[in-house]
Design a protein around this motif. Structure first.
Motif, mmCIF file in Angstrom:
data_model
loop_
_atom_site.group_PDB
_atom_site.id
_atom_site.type_symbol
_atom_site.label_atom_id
_atom_site.label_comp_id
_atom_site.label_asym_id
_atom_site.label_seq_id
_atom_site.Cartn_x
_atom_site.Cartn_y
_atom_site.Cartn_z
ATOM 1 N N ARG A 1 0.842 -1.196 0.000
ATOM 2 C CA ARG A 1 0.000 0.000 0.000
ATOM 3 C C ARG A 1 0.875 1.242 0.000
ATOM 4 N NH1 ARG A 1 -5.281 0.704 3.453
ATOM 5 N NH2 ARG A 1 -5.338 2.381 1.904
ATOM 6 N N PRO A 2 0.570 2.237 -0.824
ATOM 7 C CA PRO A 2 1.365 3.468 -0.823
ATOM 8 C C PRO A 2 1.334 4.136 0.543
ATOM 9 C CG PRO A 2 -0.101 3.390 -2.731
ATOM 10 C CD PRO A 2 -0.502 2.266 -1.832
ATOM 11 N N SER A 3 2.433 4.716 0.914
ATOM 12 C CA SER A 3 2.524 5.368 2.217
ATOM 13 C C SER A 3 1.491 6.481 2.355
ATOM 14 C CB SER A 3 3.931 5.932 2.426
ATOM 15 O OG SER A 3 4.043 6.552 3.669
ATOM 16 N N SER A 4 1.219 7.201 1.260
ATOM 17 C CA SER A 4 0.253 8.301 1.323
ATOM 18 C C SER A 4 -1.131 7.792 1.728
ATOM 19 C CB SER A 4 0.180 9.016 -0.023
ATOM 20 O OG SER A 4 -0.179 8.109 -1.066
ATOM 21 N N GLU A 5 -1.526 6.622 1.198
ATOM 22 C CA GLU A 5 -2.827 6.064 1.555
ATOM 23 C C GLU A 5 -2.853 5.623 3.012
ATOM 24 O OE1 GLU A 5 -3.880 2.910 -1.026
ATOM 25 O OE2 GLU A 5 -3.853 4.136 -2.863
ATOM 26 N N VAL A 6 -1.773 4.996 3.449
ATOM 27 C CA VAL A 6 -1.704 4.522 4.831
ATOM 28 C C VAL A 6 -1.783 5.693 5.801
ATOM 29 C CG1 VAL A 6 -0.274 3.316 6.527
ATOM 30 C CG2 VAL A 6 -0.421 2.460 4.187
ATOM 31 N N LEU A 7 -1.055 6.762 5.507
ATOM 32 C CA LEU A 7 -1.028 7.915 6.403
ATOM 33 C C LEU A 7 -2.364 8.656 6.389
ATOM 34 C CD1 LEU A 7 2.596 9.179 5.646
ATOM 35 C CD2 LEU A 7 1.780 8.185 7.782
ATOM 36 N N ALA A 8 -3.028 8.682 5.234
ATOM 37 C CA ALA A 8 -4.350 9.308 5.180
ATOM 38 C C ALA A 8 -5.338 8.532 6.055
ATOM 39 C CB ALA A 8 -4.847 9.368 3.745
ATOM 40 N N ALA A 9 -5.290 7.197 5.988
ATOM 41 C CA ALA A 9 -6.161 6.375 6.834
ATOM 42 C C ALA A 9 -5.803 6.548 8.305
ATOM 43 C CB ALA A 9 -6.050 4.907 6.421
ATOM 44 N N ALA A 10 -4.506 6.681 8.587
ATOM 45 C CA ALA A 10 -4.077 6.887 9.978
ATOM 46 C C ALA A 10 -4.585 8.224 10.499
ATOM 47 C CB ALA A 10 -2.553 6.821 10.059
ATOM 48 N N ARG A 11 -4.566 9.239 9.640
ATOM 49 C CA ARG A 11 -5.060 10.564 10.049
ATOM 50 C C ARG A 11 -6.558 10.482 10.407
ATOM 51 N NH1 ARG A 11 -3.105 12.846 6.120
ATOM 52 N NH2 ARG A 11 -1.225 13.791 6.967
ATOM 53 N N GLU A 12 -7.306 9.706 9.637
ATOM 54 C CA GLU A 12 -8.736 9.537 9.929
ATOM 55 C C GLU A 12 -8.935 8.795 11.247
ATOM 56 O OE1 GLU A 12 -10.558 7.586 6.662
ATOM 57 O OE2 GLU A 12 -10.240 9.232 5.237
ATOM 58 N N ALA A 13 -8.074 7.809 11.503
ATOM 59 C CA ALA A 13 -8.194 7.044 12.748
ATOM 60 C C ALA A 13 -7.905 7.922 13.964
ATOM 61 C CB ALA A 13 -7.230 5.854 12.721
ATOM 62 N N VAL A 14 -6.904 8.788 13.843
ATOM 63 C CA VAL A 14 -6.586 9.692 14.946
ATOM 64 C C VAL A 14 -7.731 10.666 15.154
ATOM 65 C CG1 VAL A 14 -5.029 11.531 15.709
ATOM 66 C CG2 VAL A 14 -4.087 9.466 14.647
ATOM 67 N N SER A 15 -8.273 11.218 14.050
ATOM 68 C CA SER A 15 -9.360 12.190 14.158
ATOM 69 C C SER A 15 -10.615 11.572 14.771
ATOM 70 C CB SER A 15 -9.688 12.764 12.783
ATOM 71 O OG SER A 15 -8.599 13.499 12.271
ATOM 72 N N ALA A 16 -10.833 10.281 14.506
ATOM 73 C CA ALA A 16 -12.003 9.623 15.084
ATOM 74 C C ALA A 16 -11.919 9.567 16.605
ATOM 75 C CB ALA A 16 -12.144 8.212 14.516
ATOM 76 N N LEU A 17 -10.694 9.476 17.120
ATOM 77 C CA LEU A 17 -10.495 9.450 18.564
ATOM 78 C C LEU A 17 -10.396 10.849 19.151
ATOM 79 C CD1 LEU A 17 -7.884 6.534 18.899
ATOM 80 C CD2 LEU A 17 -10.325 6.463 19.461
ATOM 81 N N ASP A 18 -9.783 11.772 18.407
ATOM 82 C CA ASP A 18 -9.605 13.140 18.898
ATOM 83 C C ASP A 18 -9.507 14.061 17.689
ATOM 84 O OD1 ASP A 18 -8.855 15.571 19.967
ATOM 85 O OD2 ASP A 18 -7.445 14.707 21.399
ATOM 86 N N PRO A 19 -10.580 14.752 17.322
ATOM 87 C CA PRO A 19 -10.558 15.605 16.118
ATOM 88 C C PRO A 19 -9.556 16.751 16.198
ATOM 89 C CG PRO A 19 -12.809 15.217 16.879
ATOM 90 C CD PRO A 19 -11.901 14.725 17.959
ATOM 91 N N GLU A 20 -9.151 17.130 17.400
ATOM 92 C CA GLU A 20 -8.238 18.271 17.542
ATOM 93 C C GLU A 20 -6.784 17.832 17.700
ATOM 94 O OE1 GLU A 20 -9.443 20.923 20.601
ATOM 95 O OE2 GLU A 20 -11.402 21.338 19.710
ATOM 96 N N LEU A 21 -6.498 16.580 17.364
ATOM 97 C CA LEU A 21 -5.137 16.063 17.508
ATOM 98 C C LEU A 21 -4.524 15.817 16.129
ATOM 99 C CD1 LEU A 21 -3.069 15.163 19.654
ATOM 100 C CD2 LEU A 21 -3.958 12.837 19.389
ATOM 101 N N PRO A 22 -3.602 16.668 15.671
ATOM 102 C CA PRO A 22 -2.990 16.449 14.353
ATOM 103 C C PRO A 22 -1.832 15.452 14.452
ATOM 104 C CG PRO A 22 -2.107 18.443 15.316
ATOM 105 C CD PRO A 22 -3.120 17.907 16.303
ATOM 106 N N ILE A 23 -1.501 14.841 13.328
ATOM 107 C CA ILE A 23 -0.313 13.989 13.296
ATOM 108 C C ILE A 23 0.873 14.843 12.849
ATOM 109 C CG2 ILE A 23 -1.722 11.960 12.820
ATOM 110 C CD1 ILE A 23 -0.694 11.939 9.992
ATOM 111 N N VAL A 24 2.018 14.529 13.390
ATOM 112 C CA VAL A 24 3.224 15.325 13.181
ATOM 113 C C VAL A 24 4.228 14.512 12.367
ATOM 114 C CG1 VAL A 24 5.094 16.599 14.319
ATOM 115 C CG2 VAL A 24 2.840 16.455 15.393
#
Length: 805
Positions: free
Chosen positions: A637-660
């Motif tokens: 899987r391309p890294s961009s797709e994995v990181l986009a899905a990870a960003r959604e997973a983080v937002s589902a738990l805390d919408p105000e928490l960005p990934i760095v």
């Protein structure tokens, strides 16, 4: 004739010989353009003053071991030591602590990462940069648990707040807490690099006192105070602090270094090498044009003889010839500046992100002055000797001898020029070859871990929403579950300071089975926290003992793994398994109980060019750190797709928490090789240019020699000379100077080996394979350049040659 007439005559002369003019001007443009472009980079990075008032007074103050033989800036300063330096020094007009980092900016239910810094109140005073609106921090705001505040950059104010003065006093939610805007920094202020906001640095001296470095220190020297005087004063103050605080300041000395030197860092040597290399290309270009001018002078012997017969003295001829050379250099200079403008933008695109002051690189007034000076220098370098030779006396006599103007002496001059060209070319070729070998070694280094198909990012959990290590551990556990459910994900690892991340930890530990070490002598390994899945996700290997287990959590026996380097350094001749240690670093939970070493991990490199250092690995669930790193393995899987899905997973738990710092781990590894690859590309380009120019020079001289010796060669062939003997004689005309230049270039490369050794990896400056291949390649190119005119010489018709005679 005056200068205007000389210029008109020079223009007509150059127009009559367009081939010569294009070849000479193009060669000069190549050398001038490349040199000007690299000077533009060196000027922006190394020479240009920082964009602050009296920037030469800005320094970095940092702590280091007194006995460190080659100190590097970067040691942090404790708050009590900072107070002593601030009050007890006379050579420093102002000093401030700062801690650069990423911060979370929240707005309307979303969040983003923004670059900023925490700083003490005098940061803006150090840089003589007062806010254009509002104020800096008050003393109360920089105290522990003082009021929150923020100063924003001018760019932030303009782009995010519309440049509205009414924004002063409004609040920004930063790291989950409201911060009123108290000031707007001036447009030129950008320290640390890329900072868009500044928060007050509030330190708890009781929790992290003397001996606990919390931040870096930047200072301004007092007016007319030399830096050596400041160094002497800090040496004395360091000795006094060591006497009064032996437990915390043993062998600790505070050093002072110009801030510009710290910003430039270790790229200084590389840029000077590049500037020297491109200077060699310019000299080779000048040498080539000098040979062209000499050869052209031979064809102008009739013209010069006639002008001499009409009364023109040597000074008159010399003035005319130098005017022609100046016009030629001017053409080359104009082309060179245009080429430099294009090349500079190309260099900026190629440059690694870590190159300091990258955004300042460009053609400015200093670079323009340099280009003009280079044009003037090239006139002297390529024009003076040929002009002196061509305008020398005895022109008419030389015609009667039919040997051309100073034919024998001119031949010696051309040979010397060729020797210099080949010598410079072989030095450049060797430099490029060594860099190529160095990069090849980097790419084959066994890192000791797996980076393919792994994506990484980091989080920063604000204390306002994650109060305490239990809350942080629970959040990361929930996040791992969500990330593991992403289609295609085979493993998720969390921890702190994962390999090739942008955060590293250090600390000390004590061994209960040994006497307590002297102050400053405790073991000081690197620290990482990992969870059990990290070994599968990153391909880490357990050499002995056991890996981390899911049961290694809070409440269970505290454990740790160490790497082979730590075992060898801290337990020499012993078996470290089962030994205990008291860790003096707390990432969340208090480190009250000793940790037991339960396993030894095979060494891996967290930086490509540096061997593994001693490290310790603690269970993530036993530390409770609030800044976890995450690694996700998802083959195919391309890294961009994995990181986009990870960003959604983080937002589902805390919408105000960005990934760095999201990235593919392969890309982070590649970044470590970006700088050497950049230098290799440029050095190789210069080497190719040098070799091509040297080959053209060899070809031109040998071809001219064939024309001059056509009658002689015809006689030799008519008398029975074998064709192979004629070819050998002609080729030797090029190989003779080439061999002399090769010997001279190898000697020069030997002398300059120490200079380039600092940017090589696992390759000696005298690497035999590189030296042998570079020498053979250059000789092959030279032989090929000489062989073309030699073939022409072998086909000379004796009858035609004798008729010409």
């Amino acid at each position: 004739m005056g200068i205007p007439n000389d210029l008109r005559f020079a223009a007509r002369s150059l127009r009559r010989r367009p081939g010569f003019t294009l070849a000479a001007a193009g060669t000069l443009a190549l050398g001038i353009g490349a040199t000007t472009a690299i000077f533009g980079v060196a000027n922006a990075v190394l020479l240009r003053s920082l964009p602050y008032p009296d920037a030469h007074e800005l320094t970095m103050v940092w702590g280091d071991d007194r006995d460190e033989p080659a100190p590097l800036p970067g040691g942090a300063m404790s708050s009590p030591d900072f107070g002593d330096v601030q009050t007890e020094t006379e050579t420093l007009e102002a000093i401030a602590l700062y801690d650069a980092g990423n911060h979370t900016l929240s707005s309307d239910g979303s969040a983003e990462v923004i670059r900023g810094a925490r700083a003490t109140r005098d940061l803006f005073r150090v840089f003589a940069s007062e806010p254009v609106l509002g104020r800096t921090f008050t003393e109360e705001e920089t105290r522990f648990q003082g009021p929150d505040a923020v100063v924003v950059s001018d760019a932030f104010w303009q782009s995010r707040l519309g440049g509205d003065p009414a924004a002063l006093g409004t609040t920004l939610t930063i790291n989950g807490e409201p911060h009123p805007i108290v000031g707007v920094a001036p447009p030129a202020f950008a320290f640390p690099a890329d900072a868009q906001l500044w928060l007050p640095l509030q330190n708890n001296d009781e929790g992290c006192g003397r001996g606990c470095g919390i931040a870096s220190a930047v200072a301004r020297l007092a007016d007319d105070v030399p830096i050596d005087r400041a160094r002497a004063e800090l040496d004395q103050l360091s000795a006094l602090m060591e006497t009064e605080n032996a437990d915390s300041n043993e062998d600790l000395v505070y050093r002072v270094t110009p801030l510009r030197d710290v910003i430039v860092g270790d790229v200084r040597t590389s840029l000077w090498v590049l500037l020297g290399a491109v200077g060699m290309v310019l000299l080779i270009a000048c040498a080539n044009v000098a040979n062209l001018v000499l050869l052209r002078g031979g064809s102008r012997r009739t013209e010069l003889a006639v002008r001499t017969a009409l009364g023109a003295g040597r000074r008159r001829l010399l003035a005319q010839l130098m005017t022609e050379n100046a016009a030629l250099a001017l053409l080359g200079g104009v082309g060179g500046v245009l080429l430099a403008s294009w090349a500079t933008s190309g260099v900026v695109r190629l440059a690694p992100e870590g190159l300091p002051r990258l955004d300042e690189i460009g053609l400015d007034a200093t670079t323009a002055i340099f280009a003009v000076a280079i044009v003037g220098l090239t006139v002297l370098v390529f024009g003076l000797v040929p002009a002196l030779r061509i305008s020398s006396g005895g022109v008419a006599e030389s015609i009667r001898r039919d040997g051309g103007v100073g034919d024998r002496a001119g031949g010696r001059t051309r040979a010397v020029v060729l020797v210099a060209e080949v010598a410079l070319s072989v030095m450049l070729l060797l430099g490029a070859g060594l860099m190529l070998r160095s990069l090849a070694r980097m790419q084959t280094v066994d890192l000791g871990l797996t980076t393919e198909d792994v994506s990484v990012f980091r989080l920063s959990l604000p204390g306002s929403r994650y109060d305490g290590p239990d809350a942080r551990v629970a959040f990361v556990d929930r996040l791992e579950e969500r990330l593991s459910a992403i289609p295609g994900v085979e493993g998720v690892a969390t921890g702190v300071s994962l390999p090739f991340g942008d955060l590293s930890l250090g600390g000390t530990f004590l061994r209960p089975d040994l006497p307590e070490p002297e102050p400053g002598q405790a073991p000081n390994p690197g620290y990482r926290t990992l969870d059990p899945d990290a070994f599968d996700v990153l391909g880490l290997e357990i050499v002995r003992g056991r890996p981390l287990l899911e049961s290694d959590r809070r409440g269970a026996r505290p454990v740790a793994l160490i790497n082979e380097a730590a075992a060898e350094r801290y337990w020499p001749g012993e078996d470290p398994l089962g030994k205990t240690m008291r860790v003096l670093i707390a990432l969340g939970y208090d480190e009250t109980e000793p940790r037991t070493v339960v396993g030894i991990v095979r060494d891996f490199r967290s930086e490509v060019t540096r061997p593994a250092r001693p490290e310790m690995y603690m269970p993530r669930a036993q530390t409770g750190a609030g800044f976890p790193h995450v690694a996700i393995r998802a083959p195919g899987r391309p890294s961009s797709e994995v990181l986009a899905a990870a960003r959604e997973a983080v937002s589902a738990l805390d919408p105000e928490l960005p990934i760095v710092s999201p990235a593919a781990l392969d890309d982070l590894v590649a970044e470590h090789m970006a700088a050497p690859r950049f230098y290799l590309v440029l050095l190789s380009l210069f080497a190719i240019m040098a070799v091509v120019l040297a080959a053209v020079g060899i070809y031109g001289v040998v071809a001219y020699m064939v024309v001059q010796r056509t009658p002689e060669i015809g006689v030799r062939v008519a008398l029975g000379a074998r064709v192979d003997h004629v070819i050998r004689m002609v080729v030797w005309q090029g190989l003779g100077p080439a061999l002399a230049g090769l010997a001279l270039g190898l000697a020069g490369a030997l002398a300059l080996g120490r200079l380039i050794s600092g940017i090589l990896f696992d390759v000696a400056p005298t690497d035999p394979l590189t030296w042998g291949l570079a020498s053979l390649l250059l000789l092959g190119v030279v032989a090929g350049a000489a062989a073309l005119p030699a073939r022409k010489a072998s086909r000379i018709d004796p009858a035609e040659a004798l008729r010409t005679e």
